[in-house]
Write a protein that holds these residues in place. Structure first.
Motif, short mmCIF file in Angstrom:
data_model
loop_
_atom_site.label_atom_id
_atom_site.label_comp_id
_atom_site.label_asym_id
_atom_site.label_seq_id
_atom_site.Cartn_x
_atom_site.Cartn_y
_atom_site.Cartn_z
N ASP A 341 -16.09 37.79 6.42
CA ASP A 341 -15.78 37.13 5.15
C ASP A 341 -16.84 37.47 4.09
O ASP A 341 -16.50 37.69 2.92
CB ASP A 341 -15.72 35.62 5.37
CG ASP A 341 -15.10 34.89 4.17
OD1 ASP A 341 -14.01 35.29 3.75
OD2 ASP A 341 -15.72 33.94 3.69
N SER A 342 -18.10 37.54 4.48
CA SER A 342 -19.16 37.93 3.54
C SER A 342 -18.95 39.35 3.06
O SER A 342 -19.15 39.65 1.87
CB SER A 342 -20.53 37.78 4.21
OG SER A 342 -20.79 36.43 4.57
N TYR A 343 -18.56 40.25 3.96
CA TYR A 343 -18.30 41.64 3.59
C TYR A 343 -17.16 41.74 2.58
O TYR A 343 -17.27 42.46 1.57
CB TYR A 343 -17.97 42.43 4.86
CG TYR A 343 -17.50 43.85 4.62
CD1 TYR A 343 -18.40 44.90 4.52
CD2 TYR A 343 -16.14 44.14 4.53
CE1 TYR A 343 -17.97 46.20 4.32
CE2 TYR A 343 -15.70 45.44 4.33
CZ TYR A 343 -16.62 46.46 4.23
OH TYR A 343 -16.18 47.75 4.03
N ILE A 344 -16.10 41.00 2.81
CA ILE A 344 -14.94 41.04 1.92
C ILE A 344 -15.31 40.51 0.53
O ILE A 344 -14.94 41.09 -0.49
CB ILE A 344 -13.78 40.23 2.53
CG1 ILE A 344 -13.22 40.96 3.76
CG2 ILE A 344 -12.67 39.99 1.51
CD1 ILE A 344 -12.24 40.15 4.55
N LYS A 345 -16.08 39.42 0.49
CA LYS A 345 -16.48 38.86 -0.80
C LYS A 345 -17.47 39.78 -1.51
O LYS A 345 -17.44 39.91 -2.73
CB LYS A 345 -17.08 37.47 -0.60
CG LYS A 345 -16.06 36.44 -0.15
CD LYS A 345 -16.71 35.09 0.12
CE LYS A 345 -15.67 34.06 0.55
NZ LYS A 345 -16.29 32.76 0.90
N ARG A 346 -18.35 40.41 -0.76
CA ARG A 346 -19.36 41.28 -1.36
C ARG A 346 -18.72 42.44 -2.10
O ARG A 346 -19.20 42.89 -3.13
CB ARG A 346 -20.31 41.79 -0.29
CG ARG A 346 -21.46 42.65 -0.82
CD ARG A 346 -22.34 43.17 0.30
NE ARG A 346 -22.82 42.11 1.14
CZ ARG A 346 -22.48 41.94 2.42
NH1 ARG A 346 -21.65 42.81 2.99
NH2 ARG A 346 -22.96 40.94 3.12
N HIS A 347 -17.63 42.95 -1.55
CA HIS A 347 -16.97 44.11 -2.15
C HIS A 347 -15.80 43.73 -3.06
O HIS A 347 -15.05 44.60 -3.50
CB HIS A 347 -16.49 45.07 -1.06
CG HIS A 347 -17.62 45.77 -0.35
ND1 HIS A 347 -18.31 46.82 -0.91
CD2 HIS A 347 -18.21 45.54 0.85
CE1 HIS A 347 -19.25 47.23 -0.07
NE2 HIS A 347 -19.21 46.46 0.99
N GLY A 348 -15.65 42.43 -3.32
CA GLY A 348 -14.64 41.99 -4.27
C GLY A 348 -13.22 42.25 -3.82
O GLY A 348 -12.33 42.43 -4.66
N LEU A 349 -12.97 42.25 -2.51
CA LEU A 349 -11.61 42.44 -2.02
C LEU A 349 -10.86 41.13 -2.15
O LEU A 349 -11.37 40.07 -1.80
CB LEU A 349 -11.63 42.90 -0.56
CG LEU A 349 -12.46 44.15 -0.27
CD1 LEU A 349 -12.43 44.47 1.21
CD2 LEU A 349 -11.95 45.32 -1.08
N GLN A 350 -9.66 41.17 -2.64
CA GLN A 350 -8.88 39.95 -2.91
C GLN A 350 -8.51 39.27 -1.62
O GLN A 350 -8.01 39.88 -0.68
CB GLN A 350 -7.62 40.31 -3.70
CG GLN A 350 -6.75 39.11 -4.02
CD GLN A 350 -5.48 39.52 -4.73
OE1 GLN A 350 -5.35 40.66 -5.13
NE2 GLN A 350 -4.55 38.60 -4.88
#
Length: 457
Positions: A341-350
């Motif tokens: 989840d941190s990875y997804i938020k870090r890269h701005g993935l919806q």
């Protein structure tokens, strides 16, 4: 023939192998001659190097003369050549399997798993032109790709191995499993090959000089360096602690971090790697690489106490809205949810977990086991709510909590001096008071909008 006097380790002479790779009978006669007269070995090596230089000059002088012949051909043939491809690619398909092409680098006994499962010689031709694999028995070129067609090159630790190894994944253009090739375009398959951790034992330059013998230089580091020098459009990407590290260390190497997550695509088990350029699912066929340019959204479904599913909605780069495909990866360990989840938020993935089609799946979960996932998806949804919807949701949550906390067997009364009618009266008074407090809360939050809600009710 006996190699013991000249080659105790049984390693062929690189210059002779390169110069006479396609003429096995002549090569055998040279080895026989060296075996009889070892003092002439250096002479034969010089002859072989000179032969290779002649072949290189011949290739450079003849290759340009071929292009005009193709261009001057009939119009129909010219259109077929250029249908979704260029003359350079067509030229590459002609020369890719030229066994006499001079080399700038090669490694023997490389274990490939894709597109073939066998040991081959990995080669890079001179002029930064092709990466290819040669059969070590027949000396035929099995497969390869033009260097300018490589779009992604990844170097990843092989999971669940006692001895440390690295898988190199070479992904050509249109071979990522997401971007389909234009009609009529020939596409090279991805390559996956394994390099052991440790010094290079069979890596050579084009002139036969053994490489990777410096102190502390490993075969993996040498190959990364060579590939970076030869690839014009990308560099080799490795896992990074700043991107993602699994919560569970390597099972067979306790001191090593794990950079993968085990997952299933259908019944096929594989590994997800969350990298600085995208998400890879490997190492079984078909290989899937989701570059950030192709990821439309990411969501979580089937959140249970120990596992959850990761869903990636992907579309080909520069495609229309209707080309979105959904890829579901199931049975992901709940321990890795926070890192993913941190990875997804870090890269701005919806995060599309609260999309209408998924709400039932996300909310109807075991709350005790999925609190973390439910909290993250609720936070993502709050930004899209109006203030009125937010206040109504908070009110409903409070009522749900009061119902969950209510225990009919925990009444403080000992049963004497009270009646059911009195209890009912007290309950009514408390309910009326709670209702007034809730209404005041809504008025404080919303102002005039609350009056509209009460009038509608």
């Amino acid at each position: 023939m006996g190699f013991a006097p000249i080659n105790p380790k049984g390693v062929p002479i690189a210059a002779i192998e390169e110069a006479f790779a396609t003429d096995s009978s002549l090569k055998k006669r040279i080895y026989d001659a060296i075996d009889v007269t070892p003092q002439h070995r250096s002479v034969f090596e010089d002859i072989a190097k000179y032969t290779s230089s002649l072949l290189a000059r011949t290739a450079h002088t003849t290759l340009p003369s071929r292009s005009p012949v193709v261009a001057d051909g009939p119009a129909a043939k010219k259109r077929k050549l250029q249908n979704g491809d260029s003359g350079e690619t067509a030229q590459a398909s002609v020369n890719l399997k030229d066994g006499n092409a001079p080399l700038s680098f090669y490694v023997q006994d490389v274990s490939f798993s894709t597109p073939q499962r066998k040991k081959l010689t990995l080669e890079i031709t001179a002029g930064h032109t092709y990466l290819r694999a040669r059969n070590q028995t027949t000396k035929e070129i099995e497969f390869g790709v033009s260097m300018d067609k490589i779009r992604h090159a990844l170097c990843l630790p092989v999971p669940e191995k006692t001895q440390k190894q690295f898988n190199f994944c070479i992904i050509p253009e249109f071979a990522d499993g997401i971007n389909p090739p234009p009609e009529g375009t020939a596409v090279a398959e991805p390559m996956v090959f394994t390099i052991s951790d440790g010094p290079a034992k069979a890596a050579f330059s084009g002139d036969g000089q053994q490489l990777g013998q410096g102190p502390g230089e490993t075969a993996e580091a040498l190959l990364r360096k060579i590939l970076n020098e030869h690839m014009p459009h990308t560099n080799v990407v490795r896992p990074d602690d700043k991107q993602f590290v699994s919560a569970t260390p390597e099972a067979h190497r306790k001191g090593d971090k794990a950079y993968h997550v085990k997952a299933f695509r259908g019944s096929k088990e594989g590994y997800l790697f969350l990298l600085s350029t995208g998400i890879l699912f490997a190492f079984k066929k078909p290989l899937l690489f989701f570059s950030f340019a192709t990821i439309d959204s990411v969501s979580y479904t089937s959140v249970l106490q120990r596992t959850f599913n990761l869903n990636i909605m992907a579309r080909p780069a520069n495609s229309s809205e209707g080309d979105v495909q959904e890829f579901e990866f199931s049975m992901v360990d709940q321990a890795d949810f926070s890192g993913i989840d941190s990875y997804i938020k870090r890269h701005g993935l919806q995060d599309a977990s609260l999309a209408e089609a998924r709400r039932a799946k996300v909310y109807n979960v075991n709350k005790a086991g999925g609190e973390e996932a439910a909290a993250s998806t609720a936070e993502a949804a709050e930004g899209d709510e109006s203030e009125l919807q937010k206040a109504q949701r908070e009110l409903e949550d409070r009522e749900d909590e009061e119902e969950e906390d209510y225990d009919p067997g925990s009444d403080d009364s000992d049963g004497s001096g009270s009646s059911s009618e009195e209890d009912d009266g007290e309950d009514d008074d408390n309910a009326e008071q709670d209702s007034d407090e809730d209404m005041n809360l809504v008025r404080d939050e919303l102002g005039s909008e609350a009056e509209d809600v009460s009038e509608d009710n």
